[in-house]
Scaffold this active site. Structure first.
Site, mmCIF file in Angstrom:
data_model
loop_
_atom_site.group_PDB
_atom_site.id
_atom_site.type_symbol
_atom_site.label_atom_id
_atom_site.label_comp_id
_atom_site.label_asym_id
_atom_site.label_seq_id
_atom_site.Cartn_x
_atom_site.Cartn_y
_atom_site.Cartn_z
ATOM 1 N N GLY A 1 -24.410 -13.843 -16.639
ATOM 2 C CA GLY A 1 -23.333 -14.793 -16.351
ATOM 3 C C GLY A 1 -22.008 -14.109 -16.083
ATOM 4 N N GLU B 1 -31.537 -11.417 -16.332
ATOM 5 C CA GLU B 1 -32.116 -12.644 -16.910
ATOM 6 C C GLU B 1 -33.638 -12.627 -16.967
ATOM 7 O OE1 GLU B 1 -29.479 -12.545 -15.034
ATOM 8 O OE2 GLU B 1 -28.002 -14.025 -15.652
#
Ligand code: COA
Length: 706
Positions: free
Chosen positions: A102, A125
């Site tokens: 993020g 991720e």
């Protein structure tokens, strides 16, 4: 405004400064504060541009993973990123540290990215069973093209700043003062009057070679067998080139939400936190003083010793490699040199770094050379007699603060420690072969090992790139003790009529990196036999116990190294079914009057092997050898090829239901007998099942009571 985010304006540039230690994770309050600050800057006529930067050791390392089990609270990261990208004033991201997940998605939503030279960026991720879900799969290919985005997102690797600059992720790399560089860039952008939004770009058509997506997926189905997220990431990157940006974002969101709710992602998130929890030992306070490890020594220059020396050198530690004979030492030094040369040839290491590392390596004959080192790891032959002799000498040669570690896979650390003048300094470090490749490091705490030495060794393990987990003293520690039961059951089924290929393929199709028969052939049937033989009194007195392995050993079929074991290996590596091995096992089964079964299903193979594994795990918890179920999961996923997407054996047991597992034991006991207690569930397993609890709850209860 929140204390998590500072906001200041100087000379027309608003600086949004995130301060959420340790890694500036983008938790809801942080997102809210960034949004408010951006709105304040947007509405302030005195502000011409915005800089987003972070305090501490890194720009944001991503979304707050701890929030993933709860519903998302506004503003979500995708919404915040869209909001920043749409900002009418230029927004510059000032990056340092590890700008991941993020954090990078936030940066890609800014209009310009400047990074300190030491920065690494990435979208890791997939390692959490996810895809980047805040625009990463749509913005990254627009910056660097589809093929490069596939590589970056499906490996999740940390990309050095200079490479990221060449790829097009970054706009500028600076040697120092990234904040000032970002402010300068902000002024420039205001002067230029142009705002470059990633979402406005198209994916470079040249990167969309024929079949780029299908080929990537085919490759990933082998390299990341069984993992859903890498496949989904390729789909999402394809959307970036086939549907409009806004639609791509929606599709990415939907896919990310599905993955977040999946068992695979929950399992991988469990392991992320389990690996970090494994470093925290309940009775060792956080502020326990650590010893300074600046110099190291390795005793034994064989495969294991050389591998351990490479780990230490790769962590920029000087190593004294000790042998008793010159030719053995020369072979070890040569092995190390060759491995580092190979790393250079493969582009993993530059030649300058290799030379620096090799200059830190010294060879020596005799333990006297270890008088000044801070950490010694003995990797000599696995024999109590040999190790005791070495430790008796080390105790008097090494300085009084040196950590004395033994690399053993089965021997009793307390017995080794007892021969030294200071058993508090003796600890086990069980590396896995090849030691410079395998992640797991079982750290074995002897009864007398001092807390400082345990804490320092765990920390050192992390420093040399390992995944450490603590075990108490006991036969096989955590990993090999559990392997013993798992292998026992697999070999029992060989006697009942399953072939090595059937056993292995059932477990491999389920996700194990390698089936147990192939593992035994790789480890060496002679080595396994010797361990069994030396520890007979600890093993069940069952005439059928690991008979197939014993036969392979007796026949000289030691596995890969002799070209034959449970399988044959015509090229030394690739396994092929071997009717001779099957005949040998069948003959033994007949002699021992084992009833042949007509069919043994793949499901039965899975259930029996996994139940045996889980039961031993529960027993190790009961015995205090393992501190937490999550530590067991770390051991088996980092060292034994247990699929990360199933979270380790204890997480897997929780996901199946402990009552179901206990029920299976009853069924197996009825069907296969229980003369040796194989199907007697561990008391902890029974108690948890009775109270409808999980191993995760057991861990939480332990933490509460610690
Ligand atoms: N969310 C929540 N907590 C996080 C986090 C995140 N994204 N990243 C790290 N942390 C926590 C760790 O759990 C650890 O907590 P602890 O001290 O209570 O154990 C602490 O931050 C420090 O992390 P650690 O991994 O021990 O530090 P490190 O210096 O070795 O590594 C990183 C730093 C950033 C490289 C590593 O933490 C990492 O890879 N984080 C995950 C990045 C990621 O996957 N981002 C995408 C999220 S979708």
């Amino acid at each position: 405004m929140s204390t998590l985010v500072d906001y200041s304006v100087d000379d027309g540039i608003a600086v949004i400064f995130i301060n959420n230690p340790p890694v500036n994770a983008l938790s809801q309050p942080v997102r809210q504060a960034i949004k408010e600050a951006t709105m304040a800057a947007g509405g302030d006529d005195g502000v011409t541009a915005i800089v987003i930067a972070c305090a501490g050791r890194t720009f944001s390392a991503g979304a707050d993973i701890r929030e993933f089990d709860a519903p998302v609270k506004d503003p979500s990261l995708p919404i915040l990123n869209d909001f920043i990208e749409a900002c009418a004033k230029p927004v510059v991201a000032a990056l340092h540290g590890t700008t991941l997940g993020g954090g990078l998605e936030l940066a890609m939503s800014c209009h310009y990215r400047v990074a300190l030279k030491s920065t690494r960026v990435g979208l890791p991720e997939v390692h959490l069973g996810l895809i980047p879900g805040a625009g990463g799969t749509q913005r990254l290919p627009r910056l660097i093209g589809a093929a490069a985005a596939i590589e970056a997102i499906t490996t999740g690797r940390h990309i050095p700043a200079n490479e990221a600059m060449d790829l097009g992720v970054l706009d500028e790399v600076v040697e120092d003062d990234v904040l000032q560089a970002a402010v300068r860039a902000a002024h420039r952008l205001v002067g230029d009057g142009v705002i470059s939004r990633t979402g406005d770009r198209d994916v470079d058509l040249e990167t969309l070679q024929d079949g780029v997506f299908s080929k990537a997926k085919a490759k990933l189905s082998k390299r990341r067998r069984g993992f859903d997220a890498p496949q989904a990431a390729v789909d999402a990157i394809e959307w970036a080139s086939t549907v409009p940006f806004s639609q791509g974002l929606l599709k990415e969101r939907e896919c990310s939400n599905t993955l977040k709710a999946s068992l695979q992602s929950k399992a991988q998130r469990h392991l992320f936190f389990a690996e970090r929890l494994a470093l925290k030992i309940p009775d060792i306070p956080k502020d326990t003083p650590l010893l300074d490890v600046a110099t190291t020594g390795v005793v034994g220059a064989g495969t294991m010793g050389a591998g351990i020396a490479i780990c230490l050198l790769n962590a920029d530690l000087p190593v004294v490699l000790v042998e008793s004979k010159q030719d053995a030492l020369d072979r070890g030094l040569e092995r190390i040199r060759k491995t580092l040369d190979r790393d250079v040839d493969r582009g993993r290491l530059d030649s300058e770094t290799r030379d620096v590392r090799l200059a830190r390596l010294t060879g020596a004959i005799g333990l006297e050379a270890l008088g000044t080192v801070d950490f010694v790891v003995e990797a000599a032959f696995e024999s109590m007699e040999v190790k005791k002799k070495i430790f008796t000498e080390l105790g008097s040669i090494c300085k009084s603060t040196a950590i004395l570690a033994t690399n053993t896979s089965t021997l009793n650390i307390n017995d080794i420690a007892a021969v030294t003048c200071s058993p508090d300094r003796v600890i086990g470090t069980h590396f896995f072969s090849p030691a410079n490749v395998m992640k797991l490091l079982e750290v074995v705490r002897g009864d007398k090992t001092a807390k400082t030495f345990v804490a320092t060794t765990l920390k050192l393990g992390r420093r040399i790139g390992k995944t450490p987990a603590l075990s108490g003293v006991g036969y096989g520690f955590i990993g090999n003790r559990m392997l013993e039961d798992y292998v026992r059951e697999s070999q029992m089924m060989l006697l009942e009529g399953a072939s090595p290929a059937q056993v292995d393929s059932a477990l491999e199709a389920w996700g194990m990196a390698m089936g147990p028969c192939a593992v035994m052939d790789l480890a060496g049937q002679d080595v396994s036999f010797l361990t069994r033989d030396q520890n007979r009194e600890l093993l069940p007195n069952d005439p059928l116990y690991c008979v197939p392995g014993d036969i392979m050993n007796a026949e000289g079929r030691f596995g890969q190294k002799t070209g034959k074991g449970f399988y044959q290996y015509p090229d030394g590596r690739t396994r092929q079914n071997d009717p001779d091995a099957i005949d040998l096992i069948n003959a033994a089964a007949t002699k021992l009057s084992v009833k042949k079964r007509v069919t043994i299903t793949d499901q039965e193979i899975l259930d029996r092997c996994l139940c045996a594994l889980i039961n031993r795990g529960a027993q190790l918890l009961d015995d205090g050898i393992a501190l937490r179920a999550s530590d067991i999961d770390v051991v088996w996923s980092a060292g034994y090829g247990f699929p990360a997407y199933r979270g380790g054996p204890m997480f897997y047991a929780d996901s199946v239901g402990l009552d179901v597992i206990v029920q299976s034991f009853e069924t197996f006991a009825k069907e296969f007998g229980n003369d040796y207690g194989y199907w007697t569930p561990a008391p902890l397993l029974v108690n948890l099942a009775k109270s409808s609890k999980t191993f995760a709850e057991y861990d939480a209860d332990q933490k509460g009571s610690a």
